[in-house]
Design a protein around this motif. Structure first.
Motif, short mmCIF file in Angstrom:
data_model
loop_
_atom_site.label_atom_id
_atom_site.label_comp_id
_atom_site.label_asym_id
_atom_site.label_seq_id
_atom_site.Cartn_x
_atom_site.Cartn_y
_atom_site.Cartn_z
N LEU A 1 4.47 38.94 23.07
CA LEU A 1 4.62 38.64 24.47
C LEU A 1 4.77 37.15 24.49
O LEU A 1 5.50 36.57 25.18
CB LEU A 1 3.31 39.16 24.97
CG LEU A 1 3.54 39.21 26.58
CD1 LEU A 1 4.88 40.04 26.90
CD2 LEU A 1 2.43 39.98 27.02
N ALA A 2 3.90 36.20 24.13
CA ALA A 2 4.03 34.76 24.21
C ALA A 2 5.36 34.41 23.69
O ALA A 2 5.92 33.29 24.42
CB ALA A 2 2.81 34.03 23.37
N GLY A 3 5.62 34.84 22.85
CA GLY A 3 7.20 34.28 21.94
C GLY A 3 8.13 34.61 22.86
O GLY A 3 9.05 33.78 23.03
N VAL A 4 8.16 35.98 23.21
CA VAL A 4 9.24 36.26 24.28
C VAL A 4 9.36 35.85 25.56
O VAL A 4 10.38 35.22 26.00
CB VAL A 4 9.63 37.82 24.25
CG1 VAL A 4 9.99 38.18 22.96
CG2 VAL A 4 8.21 38.68 24.75
N HIS A 5 8.16 35.54 25.86
CA HIS A 5 8.08 34.79 27.32
C HIS A 5 8.70 33.25 27.15
O HIS A 5 9.17 32.79 28.04
CB HIS A 5 6.59 34.89 27.57
CG HIS A 5 6.71 34.25 29.06
ND1 HIS A 5 5.72 33.39 29.57
CD2 HIS A 5 7.46 34.78 30.11
CE1 HIS A 5 5.80 33.12 30.79
NE2 HIS A 5 6.62 34.05 31.26
N ALA A 6 8.17 32.70 26.18
CA ALA A 6 8.55 31.26 25.94
C ALA A 6 10.20 31.17 25.94
O ALA A 6 10.97 30.36 26.38
CB ALA A 6 8.02 30.86 24.70
N LEU A 7 10.65 32.03 25.04
CA LEU A 7 12.28 32.39 24.79
C LEU A 7 12.96 32.43 26.18
O LEU A 7 13.99 31.92 26.40
CB LEU A 7 12.47 33.38 24.00
CG LEU A 7 14.01 33.54 23.66
CD1 LEU A 7 14.54 32.47 22.72
CD2 LEU A 7 14.27 34.93 22.83
N GLU A 8 12.55 33.41 27.16
CA GLU A 8 12.97 33.69 28.16
C GLU A 8 12.99 32.43 29.04
O GLU A 8 13.89 32.04 29.67
CB GLU A 8 12.02 34.71 29.09
CG GLU A 8 12.31 36.15 28.81
CD GLU A 8 13.73 36.53 29.10
OE1 GLU A 8 13.76 36.49 30.66
OE2 GLU A 8 14.40 37.29 28.48
N GLN A 9 11.91 31.76 29.22
CA GLN A 9 11.76 30.41 29.95
C GLN A 9 12.69 29.39 29.59
O GLN A 9 13.41 28.53 30.40
CB GLN A 9 10.10 29.95 29.63
CG GLN A 9 9.18 30.82 30.33
CD GLN A 9 9.05 30.70 31.85
OE1 GLN A 9 8.69 29.91 32.27
NE2 GLN A 9 9.27 32.08 32.55
N ALA A 10 12.95 29.30 28.29
CA ALA A 10 13.90 28.46 27.93
C ALA A 10 15.40 29.00 28.00
O ALA A 10 16.15 27.73 28.27
CB ALA A 10 13.59 28.15 26.33
N CYS A 11 15.60 30.01 28.21
CA CYS A 11 17.02 30.51 28.34
C CYS A 11 17.60 30.89 29.51
O CYS A 11 18.81 30.69 29.70
CB CYS A 11 17.21 31.68 27.22
SG CYS A 11 17.13 31.38 25.66
N PHE A 12 16.50 30.95 30.51
CA PHE A 12 17.21 31.51 31.93
C PHE A 12 16.40 30.71 32.86
O PHE A 12 15.20 30.56 33.08
CB PHE A 12 16.57 33.28 32.04
CG PHE A 12 17.41 33.96 31.23
CD1 PHE A 12 19.01 34.41 31.31
CD2 PHE A 12 16.94 34.47 30.12
CE1 PHE A 12 19.29 35.19 30.56
CE2 PHE A 12 17.52 35.33 29.13
CZ PHE A 12 18.91 35.59 29.37
N VAL A 13 17.36 30.05 33.53
CA VAL A 13 16.65 29.23 34.68
C VAL A 13 16.36 29.88 36.13
O VAL A 13 15.26 29.59 36.44
CB VAL A 13 17.62 28.04 35.17
CG1 VAL A 13 17.13 27.20 36.07
CG2 VAL A 13 18.25 27.22 33.77
N LEU A 14 17.35 30.75 36.47
CA LEU A 14 16.96 31.59 37.43
C LEU A 14 16.38 32.89 37.46
O LEU A 14 15.91 33.19 38.47
CB LEU A 14 18.12 31.45 38.69
CG LEU A 14 18.87 30.21 38.91
CD1 LEU A 14 20.36 30.23 39.35
CD2 LEU A 14 17.98 29.63 40.09
N ASP A 15 16.76 33.53 36.47
CA ASP A 15 16.45 35.16 36.41
C ASP A 15 15.75 35.38 34.97
O ASP A 15 15.94 36.55 34.65
CB ASP A 15 17.41 35.75 36.73
CG ASP A 15 18.90 35.42 36.28
OD1 ASP A 15 18.96 34.57 35.27
OD2 ASP A 15 20.05 35.67 36.87
N GLY A 16 14.95 34.61 34.64
CA GLY A 16 13.98 34.89 33.43
C GLY A 16 12.90 36.29 33.87
O GLY A 16 12.52 36.03 35.03
#
Ligand SMILES: CC(C)(COP(=O)(O)OP(=O)(O)OC[C@H]1O[C@@H](n2cnc3c(N)ncnc32)[C@H](O)[C@@H]1OP(=O)(O)O)[C@@H](O)C(=O)NCCC(=O)NCCS
Length: 158
Positions: free
Chosen positions: A17-32
């Motif tokens: 969970l922590a790893g995929v959340h970090a990836l989301e935050q890094a890859c999607f500015v508006l719709d993570g």
């Protein structure tokens, strides 16, 4: 550009969970996705949540959702961390996603992309998707407004 070693591609579990959340935050500015939503997608959703792991770090993920009795799968999200881009990582994850969807009896995969997301549209075009519809005001825009998207579709038997 340094080349990322071959990843292990596997199903995500709640320890990711922590790893995929970090990836989301890094890859999607508006719709993570929020952590809560990611937890649901990993643990409870009717789908496949795959991660690509290099040296114990999640460098990319893909989420496919299914509806019971429906042969159309939905590619809900795909993301590759900046350091691993441009090396075929997303292409490889997409191929895994297609294989999973076929194994679940699906014949079609659909996806959506922002009109302005050239990388995403390029990825889907490269993988054989066709743009089948314009999605008016589908995405939140950076200025508080909205942005159009496109719906894409691929038949998985060719
Ligand atoms: C879109 C994204 C997943 C692509 O990941 P990637 O691992 O760099 O893509 P790949 O290296 O597998 O590229 C495969 C093909 O996609 C196309 N492509 C990839 N990046 C592209 C770009 N910036 N511009 C145009 N086409 C691109 C190319 O055809 C490429 O093939 P080629 O390298 O032989 O020319 C990545 O840029 C990303 O995570 N972006 C942020 C999140 C996002 O927008 N996700 C999609 C939302 S639906």
């Amino acid at each position: 550009m340094p080349v990322t070693p071959s990843p292990i591609i596997r199903a995500a579990d709640l320890d990711d969970l922590a790893g995929v959340h970090a990836l989301e935050q890094a890859c999607f500015v508006l719709d993570g996705q929020s952590r809560r939503s990611l937890r649901h997608l990993i643990a409870r959703a009717h789908g496949d949540f795959l991660v690509a792991v290099v040296d114990d770090v999640i460098v990319a993920d893909v989420i496919v959702l299914y509806r019971r009795g429906n042969r159309v799968a939905r590619l809900y999200s795909i993301a590759v961390g900046a350091a691993a881009r441009g090396q075929g990582m997303a292409r490889r994850l997409l191929e895994h996603a297609h294989t999973q969807a076929v194994a679940r009896g699906c014949g079609v995969m659909r996806a959506e992309a922002r009109l302005s997301n050239g990388a995403s549209r390029g990825l889907f075009a490269d993988a054989g998707y066709r743009e089948i519809a314009r999605l008016v005001d589908y995405y939140p825009g950076s200025d508080g407004g909205h942005e159009d998207g496109v719906r894409l579709e691929k038949h998985l038997n060719n």
